[in-house]
Scaffold this active site. Structure first.
Site, PDB file in Angstrom:
ATOM      1  N   GLY A  27       0.809  -1.215   0.000  1.00 29.77           N
ATOM      2  CA  GLY A  27       0.000   0.000   0.000  1.00 29.77           C
ATOM      3  C   GLY A  27       0.841   1.263   0.000  1.00 29.77           C
ATOM      4  O   GLY A  27       2.028   1.242  -0.306  1.00 29.77           O
ATOM      5  N   HIS A  33       4.441   2.069  -8.123  1.00 31.00           N
ATOM      6  CA  HIS A  33       3.509   0.934  -8.046  1.00 31.00           C
ATOM      7  C   HIS A  33       2.565   0.935  -9.258  1.00 31.00           C
ATOM      8  O   HIS A  33       2.266  -0.115  -9.820  1.00 31.00           O
ATOM      9  CB  HIS A  33       2.626   1.039  -6.800  1.00 31.00           C
ATOM     10  CG  HIS A  33       3.356   0.903  -5.502  1.00 31.00           C
ATOM     11  ND1 HIS A  33       3.569   1.968  -4.657  1.00 31.00           N
ATOM     12  CD2 HIS A  33       3.904  -0.167  -4.895  1.00 31.00           C
ATOM     13  CE1 HIS A  33       4.205   1.560  -3.578  1.00 31.00           C
ATOM     14  NE2 HIS A  33       4.441   0.273  -3.698  1.00 31.00           N
ATOM     15  N   LYS A 145      13.531  -1.607  -7.724  1.00 27.42           N
ATOM     16  CA  LYS A 145      14.135  -0.828  -6.629  1.00 27.42           C
ATOM     17  C   LYS A 145      14.524  -1.771  -5.483  1.00 27.42           C
ATOM     18  O   LYS A 145      15.550  -1.603  -4.857  1.00 27.42           O
ATOM     19  CB  LYS A 145      13.198   0.262  -6.127  1.00 27.42           C
ATOM     20  CG  LYS A 145      13.935   1.189  -5.149  1.00 27.42           C
ATOM     21  CD  LYS A 145      13.107   2.351  -4.735  1.00 27.42           C
ATOM     22  CE  LYS A 145      12.191   2.007  -3.594  1.00 27.42           C
ATOM     23  NZ  LYS A 145      12.929   1.760  -2.319  1.00 27.42           N
ATOM     24  N   VAL A 172      10.847   3.880 -10.817  1.00 29.55           N
ATOM     25  CA  VAL A 172      10.350   5.196 -11.243  1.00 29.55           C
ATOM     26  C   VAL A 172      10.980   6.243 -10.326  1.00 29.55           C
ATOM     27  O   VAL A 172      11.052   6.048  -9.106  1.00 29.55           O
ATOM     28  CB  VAL A 172       8.807   5.251 -11.171  1.00 29.55           C
ATOM     29  CG1 VAL A 172       8.294   6.638 -11.539  1.00 29.55           C
ATOM     30  CG2 VAL A 172       8.200   4.205 -12.106  1.00 29.55           C
ATOM     31  N   ARG A 183       8.678   5.276   1.765  1.00 21.80           N
ATOM     32  CA  ARG A 183       9.438   5.818   2.902  1.00 21.80           C
ATOM     33  C   ARG A 183       9.939   7.240   2.647  1.00 21.80           C
ATOM     34  O   ARG A 183      10.394   7.896   3.587  1.00 21.80           O
ATOM     35  CB  ARG A 183      10.592   4.882   3.265  1.00 21.80           C
ATOM     36  CG  ARG A 183      10.064   3.556   3.844  1.00 21.80           C
ATOM     37  CD  ARG A 183      11.159   2.658   4.359  1.00 21.80           C
ATOM     38  NE  ARG A 183      10.620   1.565   5.135  1.00 21.80           N
ATOM     39  CZ  ARG A 183      10.432   0.313   4.689  1.00 21.80           C
ATOM     40  NH1 ARG A 183      10.741   0.004   3.439  1.00 21.80           N
ATOM     41  NH2 ARG A 183       9.931  -0.624   5.482  1.00 21.80           N
TER      42      ARG A 183
END
Ligand code: PAF
Length: 281
Positions: A27, A33, A145, A172, A183
């Site tokens: 989430g 995402h 990532k 991205v 984060r």
């Protein structure tokens, strides 16, 4: 988009669907995402996402409790991206009893990220296998990532003969180069302005290696020192082979990747850069 919170209902809903492409997440979704959701479309008629903040992959001092939970905004983004079904279980649904059976990855789980987050990859591999058993996708997409995570999951799928193609999605970045991450929200404005240094240093290392530099330890130490001189606390900067994330041997002409993790304020940022032309001819 259907939003489903029970395992039984996911199974019932997906039974009659065609090929499923799956994007597991925790989430707090951002453009990185959403790019994975678009990639998923090319791998299956039905795109399934999940949102589940998996306690098993957080250490006792990690940020499980404060990990950002932004469910309504996430749902809106997933619906806009054309996701067909979202699986968002409560913890009591996903782990109705203490999870005692684990996937225990090999030595790689104790290196790089694993050296600083003991048990992390065991928690990731366990939740992902369980999610795979529930969703039964033909393909699953994970961001590059989390480079080591992608490798651990790809190796798990191969060694366990899972009938699932593991696909890596490109990182991205913001215009200033900072890799998008949930984060990043922990950064103050001043830290946010400083944060792109991490990516810049990885690019510098990439350029040096392409130019023929082979003192990897020297490059790693210089980048760590540079970060630390600007207020970071660096866990690692490491030049590794793309194939197995081990230290390059010989003249290091194999495909390389440079990976880093460093703390800035209360955020622990990770990033990596694949070095496609490792130079040194
Ligand atoms: O990359 C993540 O967000 C998580 O590690 C994953 C793969 C969803 C497992 O909890």
């Amino acid at each position: 988009m259907q939003i489903v919170s029970s395992i039984a209902q996911v199974r019932a809903e997906l039974r009659r669907r065609g090929e499923i492409a799956f994007v597991p997440t925790m989430g707090n979704l951002h453009a990185g995402h959403i790019a994975l959701m678009h990639t998923a479309r090319a791998y299956g008629e039905t795109v399934v996402a999940s949102i589940f903040v998996n306690r098993l992959q957080f250490g006792p001092n990690d940020d499980f409790d404060r990990y950002p939970r932004t469910f309504s905004a996430d749902c809106a983004q997933l619906a806009a991206a054309g996701v067909d079904l979202l699986f968002a279980p409560a913890e009591a649904e996903f782990y109705p009893e203490p999870q005692e059976y684990y996937v225990d990855p090999p030595e790689i789980q104790r290196q790089l990220e694993g050296a600083f987050r003991p048990g992390h990859f065991r928690g990731v591999a366990t939740v992902v296998l369980k999610l795979f058993n529930i969703v039964q996708p033909q393909a699953a997409i994970f961001g590059k990532k989390d480079y080591q995570q992608l490798m651990v999951l790809r190796n798990m799928a191969r060694q366990m003969a899972l009938p699932i193609e593991i696909v890596g999605g490109e990182t991205v970045r913001a215009d200033d180069g900072l890799a998008l991450s949930s984060r990043n929200g922990y950064l103050t404005p001043a830290e946010r302005a400083e944060a792109p240094r991490l990516h810049r240093l990885l690019q510098e290392i990439g350029r040096a290696i392409c130019g023929g530099e082979r003192d990897f330890a020297g490059l790693e130490a210089a980048a760590s020192a540079e970060l630390n001189a600007h207020g970071w606390t660096t866990d690692y900067v490491a030049v590794r082979r793309q194939s197995d994330l081990q230290v390059p041997e010989g003249n290091g002409r194999e495909a390389l990747v440079v990976l880093a993790a460093s703390r800035l304020g209360s955020a622990r940022l990770i990033d990596n850069l694949e070095i496609t032309d490792s130079g040194g001819h």
